[in-house]
Design a protein around this motif. Structure first.
Motif, PDB file in Angstrom:
ATOM      1  N   THR A 103       6.447  72.922 -90.344  1.00  0.00           N
ATOM      2  CA  THR A 103       5.971  71.835 -91.205  1.00  0.00           C
ATOM      3  C   THR A 103       7.047  70.771 -91.383  1.00  0.00           C
ATOM      4  OG1 THR A 103       6.631  73.146 -93.120  1.00  0.00           O
ATOM      5  CG2 THR A 103       4.309  73.201 -92.538  1.00  0.00           C
ATOM      6  N   PRO A 104       6.654  69.508 -91.484  1.00  0.00           N
ATOM      7  CA  PRO A 104       7.635  68.438 -91.680  1.00  0.00           C
ATOM      8  C   PRO A 104       8.195  68.463 -93.099  1.00  0.00           C
ATOM      9  CG  PRO A 104       5.418  67.563 -91.838  1.00  0.00           C
ATOM     10  CD  PRO A 104       5.272  69.002 -91.427  1.00  0.00           C
ATOM     11  N   TYR A 105       9.275  67.722 -93.320  1.00  0.00           N
ATOM     12  CA  TYR A 105       9.791  67.552 -94.685  1.00  0.00           C
ATOM     13  C   TYR A 105       8.717  66.878 -95.520  1.00  0.00           C
ATOM     14  CZ  TYR A 105      14.463  68.679 -92.994  1.00  0.00           C
ATOM     15  OH  TYR A 105      15.543  69.325 -92.462  1.00  0.00           O
ATOM     16  N   ARG A 106       8.619  67.265 -96.796  1.00  0.00           N
ATOM     17  CA  ARG A 106       7.544  66.733 -97.634  1.00  0.00           C
ATOM     18  C   ARG A 106       7.573  65.210 -97.690  1.00  0.00           C
ATOM     19  NH1 ARG A 106       6.582  68.752-102.931  1.00  0.00           N
ATOM     20  NH2 ARG A 106       5.609  66.751-103.356  1.00  0.00           N
ATOM     21  N   LYS A 107       8.751  64.595 -97.742  1.00  0.00           N
ATOM     22  CA  LYS A 107       8.820  63.132 -97.844  1.00  0.00           C
ATOM     23  C   LYS A 107       8.224  62.469 -96.598  1.00  0.00           C
ATOM     24  CE  LYS A 107      13.643  62.798 -96.188  1.00  0.00           C
ATOM     25  NZ  LYS A 107      13.317  62.252 -94.866  1.00  0.00           N
ATOM     26  N   ASP A 108       8.423  63.092 -95.442  1.00  0.00           N
ATOM     27  CA  ASP A 108       7.867  62.536 -94.202  1.00  0.00           C
ATOM     28  C   ASP A 108       6.353  62.740 -94.156  1.00  0.00           C
ATOM     29  OD1 ASP A 108      10.422  61.847 -93.390  1.00  0.00           O
ATOM     30  OD2 ASP A 108      10.754  63.759 -92.368  1.00  0.00           O
ATOM     31  N   PHE A 109       5.902  63.888 -94.644  1.00  0.00           N
ATOM     32  CA  PHE A 109       4.471  64.190 -94.646  1.00  0.00           C
ATOM     33  C   PHE A 109       3.719  63.229 -95.561  1.00  0.00           C
ATOM     34  CE2 PHE A 109       1.012  66.646 -96.795  1.00  0.00           C
ATOM     35  CZ  PHE A 109       0.130  66.704 -95.715  1.00  0.00           C
ATOM     36  N   TYR A 110       4.200  63.059 -96.790  1.00  0.00           N
ATOM     37  CA  TYR A 110       3.492  62.196 -97.744  1.00  0.00           C
ATOM     38  C   TYR A 110       3.540  60.728 -97.317  1.00  0.00           C
ATOM     39  CZ  TYR A 110       2.717  66.149-100.804  1.00  0.00           C
ATOM     40  OH  TYR A 110       2.280  67.350-101.313  1.00  0.00           O
ATOM     41  N   ALA A 111       4.598  60.359 -96.602  1.00  0.00           N
ATOM     42  CA  ALA A 111       4.675  58.981 -96.097  1.00  0.00           C
ATOM     43  C   ALA A 111       3.575  58.714 -95.072  1.00  0.00           C
ATOM     44  CB  ALA A 111       6.043  58.732 -95.473  1.00  0.00           C
ATOM     45  N   LYS A 112       3.126  59.775 -94.383  1.00  0.00           N
ATOM     46  CA  LYS A 112       2.043  59.628 -93.408  1.00  0.00           C
ATOM     47  C   LYS A 112       0.670  59.579 -94.075  1.00  0.00           C
ATOM     48  CE  LYS A 112       4.334  61.941 -89.517  1.00  0.00           C
ATOM     49  NZ  LYS A 112       4.260  63.089 -88.572  1.00  0.00           N
ATOM     50  N   LEU A 113       0.624  59.987 -95.341  1.00  0.00           N
ATOM     51  CA  LEU A 113      -0.649  59.983 -96.063  1.00  0.00           C
ATOM     52  C   LEU A 113      -0.914  58.649 -96.761  1.00  0.00           C
ATOM     53  CD1 LEU A 113      -0.753  63.540 -97.699  1.00  0.00           C
ATOM     54  CD2 LEU A 113      -1.714  62.795 -95.515  1.00  0.00           C
ATOM     55  N   GLN A 119       1.803  70.271-107.014  1.00  0.00           N
ATOM     56  CA  GLN A 119       2.201  70.706-108.349  1.00  0.00           C
ATOM     57  C   GLN A 119       3.694  71.020-108.459  1.00  0.00           C
ATOM     58  OE1 GLN A 119      -0.498  73.993-109.066  1.00  0.00           O
ATOM     59  NE2 GLN A 119      -2.034  72.669-110.009  1.00  0.00           N
ATOM     60  N   ASN A 120       4.346  71.161-107.316  1.00  0.00           N
ATOM     61  CA  ASN A 120       5.770  71.498-107.307  1.00  0.00           C
ATOM     62  C   ASN A 120       6.530  70.488-106.453  1.00  0.00           C
ATOM     63  OD1 ASN A 120       5.869  74.361-108.673  1.00  0.00           O
ATOM     64  ND2 ASN A 120       4.149  74.431-107.249  1.00  0.00           N
ATOM     65  N   PRO A 121       6.853  69.329-107.021  1.00  0.00           N
ATOM     66  CA  PRO A 121       7.463  68.243-106.248  1.00  0.00           C
ATOM     67  C   PRO A 121       8.800  68.594-105.594  1.00  0.00           C
ATOM     68  CG  PRO A 121       6.679  67.448-108.375  1.00  0.00           C
ATOM     69  CD  PRO A 121       6.592  68.934-108.415  1.00  0.00           C
ATOM     70  N   SER A 122       9.451  69.658-106.066  1.00  0.00           N
ATOM     71  CA  SER A 122      10.739  70.028-105.476  1.00  0.00           C
ATOM     72  C   SER A 122      10.580  70.981-104.299  1.00  0.00           C
ATOM     73  CB  SER A 122      11.637  70.683-106.532  1.00  0.00           C
ATOM     74  OG  SER A 122      11.068  71.899-106.992  1.00  0.00           O
ATOM     75  N   HIS A 123       9.346  71.465-104.056  1.00  0.00           N
ATOM     76  CA  HIS A 123       9.116  72.427-102.980  1.00  0.00           C
ATOM     77  C   HIS A 123       8.839  71.727-101.654  1.00  0.00           C
ATOM     78  CE1 HIS A 123       7.841  76.009-105.772  1.00  0.00           C
ATOM     79  NE2 HIS A 123       9.007  75.483-106.098  1.00  0.00           N
TER      80      HIS A 123
END
Length: 209
Positions: free
Chosen positions: A163-173, A126-130
């Motif tokens: 925790t990893p950076y969000r961009k790296d985490f979502y890339a793994k999903l 819900q908070n893409p900048s977080h």
């Protein structure tokens, strides 16, 4: 679909496709006081623990092991008394009648951990900048932290910081963010519903010891 070990999700799919069972596979019995089948729920919870592997830090090992340990407490009771343990609610109430609460306490901690996980992911979506660290730290404060001892809190705080950076985490999903968002939303909705049902049940007199 089998997934190569070095690829966290199937081509064109998402990490959620790799799960043995998801929470939307758990048939909540709406006509039976929202009873939740024990086996289905525990399998979905076990599948969820692989999310901590995706987060990719050894700091999450204690978090994952804690969840697996609590799943085992519930399953041990189920295996010992299958007829009395078909749903989580019946498992707890029947165990408490014996003046024991090992599985009931295990489920209590498991629900807290699932609540922590769902709140962290929901907040982050819900908070893409977080960053994930901020989302999970807030979720930890809302769920597990008030119940943890001063010895355990630093272990979980270390995991939040790892925790990893969000961009790296979502890339793994998944490689398609729209598909990831859709799959995550469906998964979360079912998880949140079941966590809510169990929290309400655990607040009842018959679920306390």
């Amino acid at each position: 679909m089998a997934v190569p070990h070095n690829v966290p999700f199937p081509s064109g799919g998402t990490w959620f496709d790799t799960l043995h069972k998801t929470f939307d596979d758990v048939p909540v019995q709406a006509n039976n006081d929202n009873a939740i089948p024990t086996s289905d729920f525990l399998e979905a919870a076990e599948s969820l623990t692989t999310l901590f592997d995706v987060l990719g830090s050894m700091a999450f090992t204690p978090v994952k092991n804690d969840m697996i340990g609590n799943i085992k407490k519930v399953r041990d009771r189920q295996l010992a008394t299958p007829a009395d343990s078909e749903t989580l609610q019946s498992l707890v109430t029947n165990e408490l009648k014996t003046k024991k609460h090992t599985a009931a306490e295990g489920l209590l901690w498991l629900v807290r951990a699932l609540d922590f996980t769902s709140q962290g992911i929901r907040s982050n979506l819900q908070n893409p900048s977080h960053e994930l660290s901020a989302s999970f730290r807030t979720a930890y404060g809302n769920t597990l932290k008030p119940h943890h001892s001063f010895m355990v809190k630093p272990i979980f705080s270390a995991a939040m910081s790892a925790t990893p950076y969000r961009k790296d985490f979502y890339a793994k999903l998944g490689d398609d963010q729209a598909k990831v968002d859709e799959a995550a939303g469906k998964w979360l909705e079912a998880l949140e519903k079941q966590v809510s049902i169990l929290k309400q049940f655990q607040a009842r007199k018959e679920a306390k010891w």
